[in-house]
Design an enzyme around this catalytic site. Sequence first.
Site, PDB file in Angstrom:
ATOM      1  CB  THR A 596      -1.242  -1.041 -12.314  1.00  0.00           C
ATOM      2  OG1 THR A 596      -0.198  -1.916 -12.739  1.00  0.00           O
ATOM      3  CG2 THR A 596      -2.487  -1.272 -13.146  1.00  0.00           C
ATOM      4  CD  GLU A 667       4.159  -2.377   2.329  1.00  0.00           C
ATOM      5  OE1 GLU A 667       3.919  -2.251   3.524  1.00  0.00           O
ATOM      6  OE2 GLU A 667       4.600  -3.432   1.833  1.00  0.00           O
TER       7      GLU A 667
HETATM    8 MO1  MOS Z   1       1.363  -4.058   4.068  1.00  0.00          MO
HETATM    9  S1  MOS Z   1       1.346  -2.715   5.632  1.00  0.00           S
HETATM   10  O1  MOS Z   1       2.676  -5.037   4.586  1.00  0.00           O
HETATM   11  O2  MOS Z   1      -0.067  -4.957   4.176  1.00  0.00           O
END
Ligand code: MOS
Length: 711
Positions: A596, A667
């Site tokens: 994942t 991210e």
């Molecule tokens: Mo993420 S853009 O911090 O939900």
Amino acid sequence: MDGITLPGRAIGTPLDRSDGPAKVTGTARYAYEHPVDRPVYLHPVQATVAVGRIVGVHTEAALADPGVLTVLTHENARRLASLDDPEVAILQTPEVPYRGRIVGGVVAESSEVARRAAGLVRFDYRAEPHDVLLRADHPDRYVPEVMNGGFATDSIHGDAEAALAGAAVRHDATYTTPWQQHAQIEPHATIAIWVDDRLVLHVASQGVHRLRESLAALFGLEPERIRISSPFVGGAFGGKLHTHPDVVLAVLAAFAVPGRPVKLALTRQQMFAEVGYRTPTIQRVRLGAGPDGRLVAVGHETVQQTARIKEFAEQSVTPTRVMYAAPHRSTTHRMVPLDVPVPTIMRAPGKTPGMYALESAMDEMAIACGQDPVEFRIANEPPVDPELGRPFSSRNLVACLRDGARRFGWAGRDPAPGVRRAAGGWLVGTGVAASMYPVYRMPGSTATIRLEPDGRYTVSIGAADLGTGTWTTLAQIAADALAAPVGRIDLRIGDTELPPAIAAGGSSGMTSWGSAVVEAARRLRARAAAEHVGAVPPQGIEASAEMPDNPEMERLSMYAFGAQFAEVRVHEATGEVRVPRLVGVFAAGRIINPKTGRSQLLGGMSMGISMALHERCVLDPRFGHVVNHDLAGYHIATNADVGCVEVHTLHEEDPHVNPMGSKGIGELGIVGTAAAIANAVHHATGVRVRDLPITPDRFFGTVAGVRTLAR
Ligand code: MOS
């Protein structure tokens, strides 16, 4: 932390997603799919002026349809208990702050009738002039008090101006990124039902408890009178974290038709105005270096937009405070209020646009200094956090760059731009950029674990799975913390009936929820050892814990890093850009689940391709709306746009971040990708594109001094 990292039995194994079979067989229920009796359907009505005031309301035609139950407007909608958040205070006044603002809602027996009737609702407006165009020299430009995430607006170390003026090698350029949309596959969707005097919501949400708090305040309800369920979410990327007007409209409708479940799913076009987006940025980056290629000064200033009704100030220059060593540094944010919808967090807010600009500038500066871009970055690696002066808990950017260069085949790269060709008129180039993302840790998560009489463990926490893998990875963490096989863990997440948890945001979910789960497991094991001899009692044995503090966060700077390598082809006749190969190497602590985890990083890198080449909201300044408000006009990279993407993670021991030794990776993958591609495009063509996305027209511009592809 006490510096003790959990032993990894389940952690580190590439388990399949536990919710995979339910998702591929269609039995995993997303918000809008929850079965309800006799639903009614809600369709928003949006303002057709950008700024103005409603002076006439005409709902007769819509109400004439026998399928229509009610039409909500500011004249009849329930008054909210709090108007503190102007973004969500809809249907409270006749004022229109941006085009597309929800000014009404039609409730009907079918979605088709609701949609048709919404088109029959007419408002008379007194329109006023509007302003929707961001300019760096906008007269309303202002200095925000603080940036999103609590970051300082400005940070000044030394005297960057003087150092830049005196530097042997200088670079000064402006980079822009456009208005961008989250464009999740699952639209924002809500079902709102009154059940026994409780408001029950099925919502696509990044955090059910956060949403409940906000709705309780908005509607003046005790939080316990609201239940929110969100076990599965079809993509979020920040767009489903803050409360947006759609769910408020659904609750207003539920108050208006209390006997009936209200269903609302925004259309793709509505999503472009109602649920947030990423601000465009105009970023000036100035770098100064000595003759040896060591940076002496860094300047990074951005101008961005916010909505006139509410400030959202993206922290775009913050990565520049951490990335490279330089004695003189100045980083600043400025905002321009416009008559536009409210921007929000999206796909590594701040880090993504900021690192596009910084890492593009670093490439330009490496060339100006006559250095290899990999070596130039390594030469400017800081020994400690340049902003705070603290050591890093772990920082393996150099290892990522070296490993990536080896895997990619960087050695022997001819730095000359525009000289490599492939058959068919393709120019070929390669580029590199760095990635980074902070280790955030949000207080406010509690986990409860019960050892059942049958020896299974029920692990409960109001966490979220946005498609990221929480259902699987949090069970892996619980298993190791309980010294039990994963198969004996029953995880419960995504519901306000469970212990409170922070929303999935800032890539902090696993750190925050996982730390709470580990602490609850520790207490449960202690209790079980102390209390029970022989069989577990029928009621089980239970323990709860909040996420403990981590005092190390005050002493150490905590970040994940990465290096992105891109190979591109640019067609000399058309300017078409292809990305046949991306190699990403990341150092992000222990990877809870390599399967994942790879999927998250791969997804981030694919979004980086999308950002580099495709995504841009095009505004019509006459009316103030996004004209390409669908997935035909707003192109997201598809399989056909994504070539070979390799994801590698380095073994990184970091005992300071959390008991799992993990850093957030939701991210990290997008950060830096667009710069690596832009740098490769320059290497392929000799044309430096400083404005995203890199569309074919960028190569054939007529701006004086810009070399265009030969024709
Ligand atoms: Mo993420 S853009 O911090 O939900």
